[in-house]
Design an enzyme around this catalytic site. Structure first.
Site, mmCIF file in Angstrom:
data_model
loop_
_atom_site.group_PDB
_atom_site.id
_atom_site.type_symbol
_atom_site.label_atom_id
_atom_site.label_comp_id
_atom_site.label_asym_id
_atom_site.label_seq_id
_atom_site.Cartn_x
_atom_site.Cartn_y
_atom_site.Cartn_z
ATOM 1 N N PRO A 97 -8.709 22.112 29.761
ATOM 2 C CA PRO A 97 -9.591 23.271 29.952
ATOM 3 C C PRO A 97 -10.971 23.026 29.330
ATOM 4 O O PRO A 97 -11.076 22.446 28.252
ATOM 5 C CB PRO A 97 -8.867 24.402 29.211
ATOM 6 C CG PRO A 97 -7.456 23.945 29.049
ATOM 7 C CD PRO A 97 -7.470 22.447 29.055
ATOM 8 N N VAL A 98 -12.002 23.470 30.044
ATOM 9 C CA VAL A 98 -13.386 23.257 29.589
ATOM 10 C C VAL A 98 -13.755 24.315 28.548
ATOM 11 O O VAL A 98 -13.317 25.457 28.639
ATOM 12 C CB VAL A 98 -14.345 23.347 30.807
ATOM 13 C CG1 VAL A 98 -15.798 23.229 30.392
ATOM 14 C CG2 VAL A 98 -13.998 22.269 31.814
ATOM 15 N N GLY A 101 -12.233 23.946 23.150
ATOM 16 C CA GLY A 101 -11.973 23.249 21.891
ATOM 17 C C GLY A 101 -10.919 22.165 22.043
ATOM 18 O O GLY A 101 -10.349 21.703 21.063
ATOM 19 N N SER A 104 -12.524 18.461 26.041
ATOM 20 C CA SER A 104 -12.676 18.114 27.448
ATOM 21 C C SER A 104 -13.896 17.226 27.714
ATOM 22 O O SER A 104 -13.797 16.218 28.413
ATOM 23 C CB SER A 104 -12.700 19.411 28.271
ATOM 24 O OG SER A 104 -13.790 19.470 29.106
ATOM 25 N N ASP A 148 -14.457 14.661 17.729
ATOM 26 C CA ASP A 148 -13.873 14.733 19.078
ATOM 27 C C ASP A 148 -13.849 13.363 19.747
ATOM 28 O O ASP A 148 -12.815 12.921 20.245
ATOM 29 C CB ASP A 148 -14.681 15.694 19.964
ATOM 30 C CG ASP A 148 -14.321 17.148 19.725
ATOM 31 O OD1 ASP A 148 -13.796 17.434 18.626
ATOM 32 O OD2 ASP A 148 -14.558 17.979 20.608
#
Ligand code: PMV
Length: 309
Positions: A97-98, A101, A104, A148
């Site tokens: 999912p964009v 968190g 992506s 990330d």
């Protein structure tokens, strides 16, 4: 030229989000069940490099689209390898999912860079790939800590301190988490920006909170490495209380956290930028079904089960 496919996982922050931007450590883990995949195929002569991401509703030619993260990723790969623009077509697909968190943006860039470099016969090392994806993360996040891109490119749990070599670490015992999605998009640069403004207004309170979060992270890392999963629940509660103090939680996140705990989760907290996005709940084989049900009842749009190993 042959076709090439590569992928990268989504990620969750286990402990330490936000404080990590200010030099504290954080722990993150890949979510292998959610992946971004890039496929590179030869294009017709003179076509140049085109990039298509149907899930993200995007299509770019490399020329003229460098401001976009996907085109920027491709351009950085070509620069890094000293290669000219190939006649090729890249298709990017992602089930992450964009703006939730779950990493992506980093995963999509990592998959694209990995696939393009391999297509050109010059595969990138994890550290090189991560540094390159970090450049594209700046487009999504403004001032990303780098956590990330690191966890997504290494594909392993990492202990991360901004500006230091990431440390890959191994859980002494795998543990199960449910990721509950509030369905509310919350771009990370917004919550990071809000924390920055609040920190500028009240530096001593914010810095003390960052330090406390860092201390929780250290204890959590040892607990995970020693396989003391039971102690993670109270540490998640402690981290969540500190995140509330940073004002990055939200009523929807709190609702999911409360529902998970009431249904028997060992611990629960938001994961990532907060404000919306996702939370994580620590579960066991015996509690997973009831916690999943409770999360959906409390309004979760999607619940993903992942094993941290
Ligand atoms: O991408 P997200 O939403 O998981 O956020 C990353 C974690 C933050 O600490 C909030 C930001 C950062 O750059 O580390």
């Amino acid at each position: 030229m042959n076709t090439c496919t590569a992928s990268a996982p989504g990620k969750i922050i286990l402990f330490g989000e936000h404080a990590v931007v200010y030099g504290q450590p954080a722990l993150a883990a890949p979510v292998h069940d959610l992946r971004a995949t890039a496929h590179v195929a030869p294009g017709s002569p003179g076509s140049g490099l085109t990039i298509e991401a149907p899930d993200l509703d995007q299509r770019h030619a490399l020329a003229g689209a460098a401001a976009h993260a996907l085109a920027l990723t491709a351009q950085l790969v070509l620069e890094r390898l000293g290669e000219g623009e190939p006649d090729a077509h890249i298709t990017v697909q992602s089930d992450i999912p964009v703006a939730g968190g779950l990493g992506s943006g980093a995963a999509v860039s990592a998959a694209l860079a990995r696939a393009l470099a391999a297509y050109l016969g010059r595969p990138l090392e994890n550290a090189e790939l991560s540094a390159l994806v970090y450049e594209t993360e700046k487009v999504h996040h403004g001032t990303p800590s780098g956590i990330d891109n690191t966890v997504v490119c290494y594909g392993m749990p990492v202990y991360f301190v901004r500006g230091h070599e990431p440390e890959v670490f191994h859980p002494g015992k795998p543990f199960d988490l449910l990721i509950g999605d509030t369905g509310i998009p919350s771009p990370t640069h917004e919550t990071v920006g809000a924390v920055r403004e609040a920190w500028q207004r009240e530096p001593s309170m914010y810095e003390a909170t960052f330090t406390e979060i860092g201390a929780v992270v250290e204890v959590a890392r040892s607990a995970i490495e020693c396989g003391q999963t039971a102690t993670l629940g109270p540490l998640m509660a402690e981290n969540q209380a500190l995140l509330r103090r940073l004002r990055v939680s939200s009523p929807e996140l709190e609702q999911l956290i409360e529902a998970a705990l009431a249904a028997g989760a060992g611990g629960a907290k938001l994961s990532g930028g907060g404000g919306g996005g996702n939370m994580i709940a620590l579960v066991e084989q015996e509690t997973v079904a009831q916690v999943r049900k409770a999360l959906y009842r409390a309004g979760a749009r999607r619940v993903i089960h992942t094993l941290v190993r």
